[in-house]
Design a protein around this motif. Structure first.
Motif, PDB file in Angstrom:
ATOM      1  N   ARG A 181       2.441  10.290   4.445  1.00 29.74           N
ATOM      2  CA  ARG A 181       3.406   9.193   4.554  1.00 29.74           C
ATOM      3  C   ARG A 181       2.895   8.172   5.563  1.00 29.74           C
ATOM      4  NH1 ARG A 181       9.497  11.640   4.323  1.00 29.74           N
ATOM      5  NH2 ARG A 181       9.838   9.863   5.688  1.00 29.74           N
ATOM      6  N   SER A 182       3.008   6.905   5.213  1.00 29.29           N
ATOM      7  CA  SER A 182       2.378   5.858   6.021  1.00 29.29           C
ATOM      8  C   SER A 182       3.099   5.605   7.344  1.00 29.29           C
ATOM      9  CB  SER A 182       2.286   4.548   5.226  1.00 29.29           C
ATOM     10  OG  SER A 182       3.557   4.101   4.825  1.00 29.29           O
ATOM     11  N   GLU A 183       4.311   6.108   7.508  1.00 30.63           N
ATOM     12  CA  GLU A 183       5.002   5.939   8.787  1.00 30.63           C
ATOM     13  C   GLU A 183       4.284   6.681   9.916  1.00 30.63           C
ATOM     14  OE1 GLU A 183       8.952   7.401   8.474  1.00 30.63           O
ATOM     15  OE2 GLU A 183       8.343   9.353   7.650  1.00 30.63           O
ATOM     16  N   HIS A 184       3.423   7.621   9.566  1.00 29.27           N
ATOM     17  CA  HIS A 184       2.688   8.392  10.559  1.00 29.27           C
ATOM     18  C   HIS A 184       1.247   7.899  10.723  1.00 29.27           C
ATOM     19  CE1 HIS A 184       6.096  11.039  10.583  1.00 29.27           C
ATOM     20  NE2 HIS A 184       5.909  11.395   9.325  1.00 29.27           N
ATOM     21  N   PHE A 185       0.897   6.791  10.089  1.00 32.99           N
ATOM     22  CA  PHE A 185      -0.477   6.301  10.118  1.00 32.99           C
ATOM     23  C   PHE A 185      -0.818   5.667  11.465  1.00 32.99           C
ATOM     24  CE2 PHE A 185      -1.256   5.363   5.305  1.00 32.99           C
ATOM     25  CZ  PHE A 185      -1.172   6.729   5.049  1.00 32.99           C
ATOM     26  N   SER A 186      -2.095   5.750  11.822  1.00 28.85           N
ATOM     27  CA  SER A 186      -2.625   4.973  12.940  1.00 28.85           C
ATOM     28  C   SER A 186      -2.786   3.525  12.495  1.00 28.85           C
ATOM     29  CB  SER A 186      -3.985   5.523  13.373  1.00 28.85           C
ATOM     30  OG  SER A 186      -4.949   5.290  12.344  1.00 28.85           O
ATOM     31  N   THR A 187      -3.102   2.644  13.446  1.00 29.66           N
ATOM     32  CA  THR A 187      -3.314   1.227  13.110  1.00 29.66           C
ATOM     33  C   THR A 187      -4.424   1.068  12.080  1.00 29.66           C
ATOM     34  OG1 THR A 187      -2.607   0.539  15.315  1.00 29.66           O
ATOM     35  CG2 THR A 187      -3.903  -1.041  14.050  1.00 29.66           C
ATOM     36  N   GLY A 188      -5.514   1.797  12.265  1.00 36.22           N
ATOM     37  CA  GLY A 188      -6.628   1.702  11.320  1.00 36.22           C
ATOM     38  C   GLY A 188      -6.261   2.174   9.930  1.00 36.22           C
ATOM     39  N   MET A 189      -5.507   3.266   9.839  1.00 33.56           N
ATOM     40  CA  MET A 189      -5.072   3.773   8.539  1.00 33.56           C
ATOM     41  C   MET A 189      -4.181   2.758   7.827  1.00 33.56           C
ATOM     42  SD  MET A 189      -4.103   7.669   9.624  1.00 33.56           S
ATOM     43  CE  MET A 189      -5.319   8.796  10.310  1.00 33.56           C
ATOM     44  N   THR A 213       0.544  -8.700   9.445  1.00 30.75           N
ATOM     45  CA  THR A 213       1.305  -7.453   9.556  1.00 30.75           C
ATOM     46  C   THR A 213       1.171  -6.688   8.242  1.00 30.75           C
ATOM     47  OG1 THR A 213       3.305  -8.610   8.798  1.00 30.75           O
ATOM     48  CG2 THR A 213       2.979  -8.401  11.168  1.00 30.75           C
ATOM     49  N   THR A 214       0.962  -5.371   8.334  1.00 22.03           N
ATOM     50  CA  THR A 214       0.678  -4.596   7.121  1.00 22.03           C
ATOM     51  C   THR A 214       1.896  -4.466   6.209  1.00 22.03           C
ATOM     52  OG1 THR A 214       1.132  -2.554   8.346  1.00 22.03           O
ATOM     53  CG2 THR A 214      -1.152  -3.287   8.218  1.00 22.03           C
ATOM     54  N   GLY A 215       3.091  -4.290   6.785  1.00 20.29           N
ATOM     55  CA  GLY A 215       4.303  -4.235   5.977  1.00 20.29           C
ATOM     56  C   GLY A 215       4.319  -3.094   4.968  1.00 20.29           C
ATOM     57  N   LEU A 216       3.774  -1.932   5.331  1.00 18.03           N
ATOM     58  CA  LEU A 216       3.790  -0.793   4.421  1.00 18.03           C
ATOM     59  C   LEU A 216       5.186  -0.169   4.378  1.00 18.03           C
ATOM     60  CD1 LEU A 216       0.473   1.003   5.454  1.00 18.03           C
ATOM     61  CD2 LEU A 216       0.816  -0.653   3.603  1.00 18.03           C
ATOM     62  N   TYR A 217       5.484   0.477   3.277  1.00 18.10           N
ATOM     63  CA  TYR A 217       6.735   1.229   3.159  1.00 18.10           C
ATOM     64  C   TYR A 217       6.513   2.603   3.784  1.00 18.10           C
ATOM     65  CZ  TYR A 217       8.090  -2.471  -0.043  1.00 18.10           C
ATOM     66  OH  TYR A 217       8.382  -3.698  -0.590  1.00 18.10           O
ATOM     67  N   GLY A 218       7.144   2.855   4.931  1.00  9.35           N
ATOM     68  CA  GLY A 218       6.856   4.034   5.732  1.00  9.35           C
ATOM     69  C   GLY A 218       7.112   5.352   5.038  1.00  9.35           C
ATOM     70  N   ARG A 219       8.099   5.411   4.140  1.00  7.89           N
ATOM     71  CA  ARG A 219       8.423   6.675   3.497  1.00  7.89           C
ATOM     72  C   ARG A 219       7.512   6.986   2.320  1.00  7.89           C
ATOM     73  NH1 ARG A 219      15.019   7.430   3.512  1.00  7.89           N
ATOM     74  NH2 ARG A 219      15.289   7.168   5.767  1.00  7.89           N
ATOM     75  N   LEU A 220       6.689   6.002   1.953  1.00  7.22           N
ATOM     76  CA  LEU A 220       5.722   6.233   0.875  1.00  7.22           C
ATOM     77  C   LEU A 220       4.382   6.634   1.463  1.00  7.22           C
ATOM     78  CD1 LEU A 220       6.377   3.199  -1.516  1.00  7.22           C
ATOM     79  CD2 LEU A 220       7.439   5.469  -1.549  1.00  7.22           C
ATOM     80  N   ARG A 241      -1.192   6.310  -0.937  1.00  9.31           N
ATOM     81  CA  ARG A 241      -1.430   6.189  -2.380  1.00  9.31           C
ATOM     82  C   ARG A 241      -0.249   5.507  -3.078  1.00  9.31           C
ATOM     83  NH1 ARG A 241      -4.895   9.067  -5.526  1.00  9.31           N
ATOM     84  NH2 ARG A 241      -5.139  10.662  -3.885  1.00  9.31           N
ATOM     85  N   GLU A 242       0.956   5.928  -2.712  1.00 12.70           N
ATOM     86  CA  GLU A 242       2.151   5.373  -3.364  1.00 12.70           C
ATOM     87  C   GLU A 242       2.334   3.899  -3.032  1.00 12.70           C
ATOM     88  OE1 GLU A 242       4.806   9.498  -3.539  1.00 12.70           O
ATOM     89  OE2 GLU A 242       4.921   8.163  -1.791  1.00 12.70           O
ATOM     90  N   ASN A 243       2.010   3.490  -1.790  1.00 15.72           N
ATOM     91  CA  ASN A 243       2.068   2.071  -1.439  1.00 15.72           C
ATOM     92  C   ASN A 243       1.136   1.255  -2.324  1.00 15.72           C
ATOM     93  OD1 ASN A 243       3.625   0.967   1.075  1.00 15.72           O
ATOM     94  ND2 ASN A 243       3.018   3.050   1.669  1.00 15.72           N
ATOM     95  N   ILE A 244      -0.072   1.758  -2.514  1.00 14.74           N
ATOM     96  CA  ILE A 244      -1.059   1.039  -3.329  1.00 14.74           C
ATOM     97  C   ILE A 244      -0.636   1.036  -4.793  1.00 14.74           C
ATOM     98  CG2 ILE A 244      -3.482   0.938  -4.028  1.00 14.74           C
ATOM     99  CD1 ILE A 244      -4.088   2.481  -1.366  1.00 14.74           C
ATOM    100  N   GLN A 245      -0.156   2.184  -5.285  1.00 14.45           N
ATOM    101  CA  GLN A 245       0.289   2.275  -6.684  1.00 14.45           C
ATOM    102  C   GLN A 245       1.408   1.289  -6.983  1.00 14.45           C
ATOM    103  OE1 GLN A 245       1.317   6.438  -6.780  1.00 14.45           O
ATOM    104  NE2 GLN A 245      -0.580   7.022  -7.824  1.00 14.45           N
TER     105      GLN A 245
END
Length: 266
Positions: A149-157, A102-109, A112-116
């Motif tokens: 913002r990563s909350e709007h990303f597709s699965t690939g993104m 599971t990617t577990g990204l922070y949706g509001r970031l 770039r901000e997730n990686i930073q």
């Protein structure tokens, strides 16, 4: 070089009576404990891509989570360049880049901000972070969405961002748990090309997959785990030779004895 020796992990069951009939047949179930990984050992050398195969529930993800130190094994050791990293989890996290299921990204970031954020956790300087993000955005074709913002990303993104986050600190070993699952053909090819790039740099890569064509395309080495035990470890060609050059039939040849044992108990 990474060497995994006799890893084992069991989990306590809250209510064994609620298990399905199929789960009750699993020989790893012992009383109130489920031995997800019983004895797994293998090695991966510099510049090798190792394909980790096994049926659903075989113990692959548990094994990878132990390698990443997300789970503490009950026994066993993991050596990277001669150091037992399980004795020093902070060292392990510096040396290993881990992509979970599971990617577990922070949706509001943003991407770039997730990686930073993870780069700063690894202690990277801002100038190096910016340079690494630029490099990874090129390799993973991320420029079109990196600042959304990563909350709007597709699965690939999401998957590409999670991979970039996992390797931002240039780890000595990269572990990928089913990195192309759910991706379209173009996104999957980008990820596979990225793995080839790691291989070219001499970085060992361990990745689990159910796609045997990816194994054939990328891997020098194959490990098969079934019912928490490593059943096969060897070169891709040796694996193919098990069943007249057919990866599918070779896989079935490795796990068939276990299937026969289960059917004999029913």
């Amino acid at each position: 070089m990474i060497e995994i020796k006799q890893l084992a992990k069991k989990f306590a069951l809250e209510n064994p009576k609620k298990l399905s009939d199929q789960e009750k047949k699993d020989p790893r179930l012992k009383g109130r404990f489920f031995h997800s990984v019983k004895e797994v050992s293998f090695a991966c050398g510099k510049g090798q891509v190792l394909g980790l195969l096994g049926p659903n529930g075989a113990g692959k993800t548990t094994t990878l989570r132990m390698l990443s130190t997300a789970l503490k094994p009950d026994s066993g050791s993991v050596f990277i360049a001669g150091e037992n990293v399980l004795e020093n989890p902070l060292l392990a996290r510096r040396k290993i880049g881990f992509l979970s299921g599971t990617t577990g990204l922070y949706g509001r970031l943003t991407g770039r901000e997730n990686i930073q954020y993870f780069a700063r956790l690894h202690g990277l300087h801002k100038s190096l972070i910016d340079m690494r993000i630029q490099e990874l955005a090129e390799l993973l074709d991320m420029h079109s969405f990196l600042d959304r913002r990563s909350e709007h990303f597709s699965t690939g993104m999401k998957q590409k961002t999670a991979i970039a986050r996992a390797v931002i600190h240039q780890p000595e070993l990269v572990i990928l748990d089913e990195p192309t699952t759910g991706l379209d053909i173009m996104a999957a090819q980008t990820v596979l090309e990225f793995i080839r790039g790691l291989k070219a740099k001499g970085t060992p890569v361990i990745f689990s997959t159910h796609h045997l064509d990816e194994v054939n395309e990328l891997c020098e080495k194959v490990v098969v785990i079934d019912q928490g035990v490593s059943r096969f470890e060897g070169s891709l060609q040796r694996f193919k030779d098990l069943a007249d050059n057919s990866l599918h039939q070779s896989f079935m040849a490795v796990i068939q004895p276990t299937l026969n044992d289960i059917q004999g108990e029913v």
